[in-house]
Design a protein around this motif. Structure first.
Motif, PDB file in Angstrom:
ATOM      1  N   VAL A   1       0.804  -1.223   0.000  1.00 37.74           N
ATOM      2  CA  VAL A   1       0.000   0.000   0.000  1.00 37.74           C
ATOM      3  C   VAL A   1       0.843   1.282   0.000  1.00 37.74           C
ATOM      4  O   VAL A   1       0.384   2.331   0.442  1.00 37.74           O
ATOM      5  CB  VAL A   1      -1.005   0.004   1.175  1.00 37.74           C
ATOM      6  CG1 VAL A   1      -2.031  -1.095   0.996  1.00 37.74           C
ATOM      7  CG2 VAL A   1      -0.304  -0.129   2.522  1.00 37.74           C
TER       8      VAL A   1
ATOM      9  N   ASP B   1      -2.794   7.989  -4.504  1.00 36.12           N
ATOM     10  CA  ASP B   1      -2.601   8.556  -3.173  1.00 36.12           C
ATOM     11  C   ASP B   1      -3.321   9.896  -3.022  1.00 36.12           C
ATOM     12  O   ASP B   1      -3.054  10.847  -3.754  1.00 36.12           O
ATOM     13  CB  ASP B   1      -1.099   8.741  -2.913  1.00 36.12           C
ATOM     14  CG  ASP B   1      -0.827   9.451  -1.606  1.00 36.12           C
ATOM     15  OD1 ASP B   1      -1.485   9.114  -0.607  1.00 36.12           O
ATOM     16  OD2 ASP B   1       0.029  10.351  -1.595  1.00 36.12           O
TER      17      ASP B   1
ATOM     18  N   THR C   1      -5.337   1.626  -1.245  1.00 31.34           N
ATOM     19  CA  THR C   1      -4.858   2.979  -1.504  1.00 31.34           C
ATOM     20  C   THR C   1      -3.845   3.323  -0.418  1.00 31.34           C
ATOM     21  O   THR C   1      -3.693   2.566   0.555  1.00 31.34           O
ATOM     22  CB  THR C   1      -6.022   3.988  -1.545  1.00 31.34           C
ATOM     23  OG1 THR C   1      -5.552   5.253  -2.027  1.00 31.34           O
ATOM     24  CG2 THR C   1      -6.663   4.177  -0.168  1.00 31.34           C
ATOM     25  N   HIS C   2      -3.153   4.440  -0.567  1.00 30.75           N
ATOM     26  CA  HIS C   2      -2.137   4.766   0.426  1.00 30.75           C
ATOM     27  C   HIS C   2      -2.722   5.541   1.603  1.00 30.75           C
ATOM     28  O   HIS C   2      -2.793   5.044   2.718  1.00 30.75           O
ATOM     29  CB  HIS C   2      -0.992   5.542  -0.228  1.00 30.75           C
ATOM     30  CG  HIS C   2       0.134   5.834   0.724  1.00 30.75           C
ATOM     31  ND1 HIS C   2       0.839   4.829   1.344  1.00 30.75           N
ATOM     32  CD2 HIS C   2       0.652   7.016   1.179  1.00 30.75           C
ATOM     33  CE1 HIS C   2       1.753   5.367   2.133  1.00 30.75           C
ATOM     34  NE2 HIS C   2       1.653   6.685   2.071  1.00 30.75           N
TER      35      HIS C   2
ATOM     36  N   PRO D   1      -5.488   6.816   3.966  1.00 30.44           N
ATOM     37  CA  PRO D   1      -6.860   6.385   4.248  1.00 30.44           C
ATOM     38  C   PRO D   1      -7.907   7.466   4.013  1.00 30.44           C
ATOM     39  O   PRO D   1      -9.108   7.158   3.992  1.00 30.44           O
ATOM     40  CB  PRO D   1      -6.805   5.980   5.729  1.00 30.44           C
ATOM     41  CG  PRO D   1      -5.623   6.689   6.296  1.00 30.44           C
ATOM     42  CD  PRO D   1      -4.637   6.760   5.168  1.00 30.44           C
TER      43      PRO D   1
ATOM     44  N   ALA E   1      -5.336   0.455   3.656  1.00 31.81           N
ATOM     45  CA  ALA E   1      -4.489   1.642   3.469  1.00 31.81           C
ATOM     46  C   ALA E   1      -3.311   1.623   4.431  1.00 31.81           C
ATOM     47  O   ALA E   1      -3.182   0.722   5.272  1.00 31.81           O
ATOM     48  CB  ALA E   1      -5.328   2.913   3.657  1.00 31.81           C
TER      49      ALA E   1
END
Length: 295
Positions: free
Chosen positions: A106, A187, A211-212, A214, A228
């Motif tokens: 992530v 991101d 995804t990076h 949150p 995340a």
């Protein structure tokens, strides 16, 4: 408390007072030593990467009973050099040995770009280390540190080295437990996030988003499970105070671990490495083994 008997001479009084002051000093030294030892042991322990097992049960009326084990790896922040690289390689081998159904990365694989002399070689070393989990299926997204070190070059190198990476895309990934629809979103922290929906072929299949930051999980359109990183669970989290700083617009309850509301379920990993300062306190370095069951 200092007790002095009547008739004590001035010289004796001074000696008693001196001994009392020395005891106080030694007491403070002892207390400070204990506190320092506590912080040293805690920080050293928090910097040692551990396996964190989490069981998650989700309800989905569109999906029959299904289960999946997922290894979540984030925020590696790998410094340059052979020793950190070997440590990452060993971590990948350890994770592979647990045989999860799926491995997700992530984001935030490199340390600060300003600290990297040869980013081209460093980037290639990181990606090749990530490939050590082969042939396990994997899913990959970029983090803000990749955005800060030429994201297009990261995307190119991942593809050149035959590692599929997603940015605002979906993939149908086949695992030992059947196919899974994975949505990889850019991101949010570095403005590379764009919401995309699942395609029709994902209906009736387990679905998850990676995804990076949150914060992306709180897009008004977002539903379902989101994995995340980014927050490091605060990296330094003090008793009674909590994290000193978390660079995310996600709600504070979604900065670490499992969060759920009526629309979405979010898991945020504490991550492996550190940024800004090489310190962790109250925020364990870890990779996560999620055992997910859809009912």
């Amino acid at each position: 408390m200092l007790n002095i008997a009547c008739g004590t001479s001035m010289t004796e009084y001074r000696q008693i007072l001196k001994r009392w002051e020395m005891k106080k000093i030694l007491g403070w030294i002892f207390a400070c030593t204990l506190v320092s030892a506590y912080f040293f042991v805690s920080i050293s322990g928090n910097l040692t990467t551990e396996r964190n097992r989490v069981a998650i049960s989700l309800s989905d009326t569109n999906l029959g009973s299904s289960s999946l084990s997922i290894a979540v790896i984030g925020d590696i922040h790998l410094p340059e050099g052979p020793a950190p690289l070997l440590k990452l390689q060993n971590l990948m081998r350890d994770i592979k040995a647990t045989q999860p159904d799926l491995v997700v990365f992530v984001g935030d694989y490199t340390a600060s770009p300003r600290a990297i002399v040869d980013m081209s070689s460093h980037r290639e070393n990181i990606i090749n280390a990530m490939k050590l989990i082969d042939p396990l299926p994997r899913a990959v997204v970029l983090g803000n540190y990749e955005s800060w070190s030429d994201p297009e070059r990261w995307l190119y190198e991942f593809n050149r080295l035959d590692v599929d990476v997603m940015e605002n895309q979906t993939r149908l990934v086949r695992t030992a437990n059947g196919p899974v629809c994975i949505r990889g979103l850019g991101d949010k922290f570095t403005n590379r996030y764009k919401y995309v929906d699942y395609p029709a072929e994902c209906q009736g299949l387990p679905q998850l988003t990676i995804t990076h930051d949150p914060a992306g999980a709180f897009d008004k359109h977002m539903t379902g499970l989101v994995l995340a990183g980014h927050t490091h669970c605060g990296q330094v989290s003090l008793p009674l105070v909590g994290p000193l700083w978390v660079p995310s617009e996600a709600p504070s309850l979604a900065h670490c671990g499992f969060y759920q509301d009526k629309q979405r379920s979010v898991f945020v990993t504490s991550g492996v490495g550190t940024s800004i300062l090489p310190v962790r306190f109250g925020a364990q370095s870890q990779w996560d083994e999620l055992n997910i069951r859809w009912n």
